[in-house]
Write an enzyme that holds these catalytic residues in place. Structure first.
Site, PDB file in Angstrom:
ATOM      1  N   GLU A  62       0.812  -1.209   0.000  1.00 37.97           N
ATOM      2  CA  GLU A  62       0.000   0.000   0.000  1.00 37.97           C
ATOM      3  C   GLU A  62       0.853   1.272   0.000  1.00 37.97           C
ATOM      4  O   GLU A  62       0.856   2.027  -0.971  1.00 37.97           O
ATOM      5  CB  GLU A  62      -0.925  -0.004   1.228  1.00 37.97           C
ATOM      6  CG  GLU A  62      -2.058   0.984   1.160  1.00 37.97           C
ATOM      7  CD  GLU A  62      -3.114   0.686   2.207  1.00 37.97           C
ATOM      8  OE1 GLU A  62      -4.303   0.841   1.881  1.00 37.97           O
ATOM      9  OE2 GLU A  62      -2.753   0.290   3.331  1.00 37.97           O
ATOM     10  N   GLU A 304      -6.323  20.741  38.450  1.00 37.38           N
ATOM     11  CA  GLU A 304      -7.255  21.859  38.526  1.00 37.38           C
ATOM     12  C   GLU A 304      -6.584  23.189  38.896  1.00 37.38           C
ATOM     13  O   GLU A 304      -7.156  24.248  38.651  1.00 37.38           O
ATOM     14  CB  GLU A 304      -8.355  21.548  39.551  1.00 37.38           C
ATOM     15  CG  GLU A 304      -9.248  20.400  39.134  1.00 37.38           C
ATOM     16  CD  GLU A 304     -10.311  20.064  40.168  1.00 37.38           C
ATOM     17  OE1 GLU A 304     -11.422  19.678  39.771  1.00 37.38           O
ATOM     18  OE2 GLU A 304     -10.022  20.179  41.369  1.00 37.38           O
TER      19      GLU A 304
END
Length: 483
Positions: A62, A304
């Site tokens: 391919e 956070e």
């Protein structure tokens, strides 16, 4: 099972396959676009060269050979050098710019001769054929192609080569291959998936069939890491063999140590659950600062807050985390959960632990990691993370955020509670017309603990734990009743 295995060198894959690929057999590797088929196959050859001095042949039907070389350079593999040394051989069967004109019946006899000569010339033990789907695309006689490819697999078995053949599939949980015949060409079948969930991609690998050979069942997540290629998280192959220590370590809060019977067990997993502002980050900061006296190394993972914000807040509580960092006892890593997948976060944490070798880890907050992934993905992340940290004997504190201020469980508690050793609840309670904070030790494996609900005060000296709240029941459920 009696069939010997060939170690691939892809560590976690050798674990879930219970030794590697069946030796001298052909394995079909099916996957959708972007599932890392070519990379996995190339890694199979590269690890053979690097770890076992086993030569390989890479057949491409391919992609162009030069494109493959360029794509693989990012993983630190010197394909050009290996080619010059005869360790890696390309067979270029990719389509050229000219149109394909079919005359007569499809025949791969010339290719089989070419393949067998390349294997013999370089004494290759590993072969990759990528991808047979392109053959079916260009030639309409699928039955004839199947017969010819069967002859190729027979050739590979005759020369005792262990081979990987890749092929495409159109659905993640549909037919194994695009044309429905490829899976009958090989003794073994593996599937790579690249599933889109909550706008995030998640890759997994599944061994569907190893004929005459054992393997771990189910899907295992994996990610692609620069200079490492495919890194699998072997969830289904993990073993519950962690050691259990009787040594105690301080939480950093003297009263909490007393409530826990002398502190946390070394190497245990501690879950701190509470609403926003209830004191979870403060408790994690105390846990980190508490290692100062024992000169333990600490790793703080923040999802956070930034490093600067954490250090500023800690100073307001009388803690100098900056000095701990300067002394080499603390490492802070702040990052948003969305910057990478949970598998990448897990690999990054494992690398940090191996590099820094901490005695303690605080993760604030694990609830932030639930924002994007699937529920299953999060569960697997937590299991893999806690398993890894327990095996390394690292005492770990995880914070989780509840969705209600005065009670209720966090989104993550159901996934974490059963695999944690200690659970501490921080809750807001209403007393005499005021909102106040409280703490209780809900669970502690292997130790007696104080189960009372105590009032806490947060001031410039940090967290102060008071006496038990008496005379009132139903505090945690937000239904207080005066006894």
């Amino acid at each position: 099972m009696s069939i010997p295995k060939l170690q691939t060198g892809i560590v976690a894959f050798d674990l879930i396959s219970e030794g590697g690929l069946p030796m001298g057999r052909t394995t079909l590797l099916a996957g959708s676009s972007g599932s890392a088929k070519t990379l996995f196959a190339a890694q199979f050859l590269a690890m053979g060269i690097l770890k076992f001095n086993q030569n390989g042949v890479f057949v491409t039907f391919e992609e162009q050979v030069e494109d493959i070389r360029n794509d693989l350079k990012g993983f630190g593999w010197d394909i050009d050098l290996w080619e010059s040394e005869g360790k890696w051989t390309f067979i270029d069967a990719s389509p050229k710019e000219e149109d394909v004109i079919t005359i007569g019946e499809f025949d791969l006899s010339a290719f089989r001769i070419r393949l067998e000569r390349a294997i013999a010339k370089n004494n290759a033990q590993r072969v990759v054929i990528d991808s047979i789907g392109s053959i079916f695309t260009h030639f309409p006689e699928h039955n004839i192609i199947r017969q010819e490819m069967s002859k190729v697999t027979m050739t590979l078995r005759r020369v005792k080569a262990t081979a990987l053949i890749t092929t495409e599939r159109t659905e993640e949980y549909g037919a194994i291959s695009r044309y429905g015949v490829e899976e009958f060409l090989a003794d073994n079948v593996m599937i790579l998936r690249n599933v889109l969930t909550n706008e995030r991609r998640r890759r997994t690998i599944e061994i569907l069939k190893f004929r005459g050979s054992n393997h771990v069942k189910g899907e295992s997540p994996f990610t692609i890491v620069p200079m490492q290629a495919v890194v699998i998280v072997p969830i289904s192959a993990m073993k519950l063999t962690q050691q259990a220590s009787g040594q105690r370590v301080s939480s950093g809060v003297r009263e909490l140590d007393q409530m826990c019977g002398g502190g946390f067990f070394k190497g245990s997993i501690v879950l701190v659950s509470g609403a926003t502002g209830a004191g979870k980050t403060l408790l994690a900061s105390n846990f980190i600062n508490g290692a100062k006296e024992s000169q333990e190394r600490c790793l703080l993972l923040a999802f956070e807050e930034s490093r600067e914000q954490i250090f500023r807040n800690a100073k307001g509580w009388g803690q100098d985390l900056g000095q701990l960092e300067a002394d080499g006892l603390l490492k802070v890593v702040s990052t948003y959960p969305e910057v990478c997948s949970l598998e990448d976060h897990l690999i990054n944490i494992q690398e940090l632990v191996k590099e820094f070798k901490p005695d303690r880890i605080a993760l604030d907050s694990i609830s932030a990691l639930t924002r994007n992934p699937s529920e299953k993905g999060f569960q697997e992340f937590v299991v893999a993370l806690t398993n890894f940290l327990k095996h390394d004997g690292v005492t770990t504190m995880l914070t989780a955020t509840t969705h209600m201020l005065t009670g209720g469980a966090s989104i993550t508690e159901g996934d974490i509670a059963t695999i944690t050793d200690t659970i501490i609840l921080l809750r807001y309670v209403e007393l005499t017309g005021e909102m106040q904070r409280s703490i209780t030790v809900l669970k502690m494996r292997g130790s007696r603990h104080d189960a009372s609900i105590r009032q806490i005060l947060i001031d410039e000296e940090g967290m102060q734990i008071g006496r038990p709240i008496t005379g009132i029941s139903g505090l945690l459920s937000n239904t207080p009743i005066v006894a």
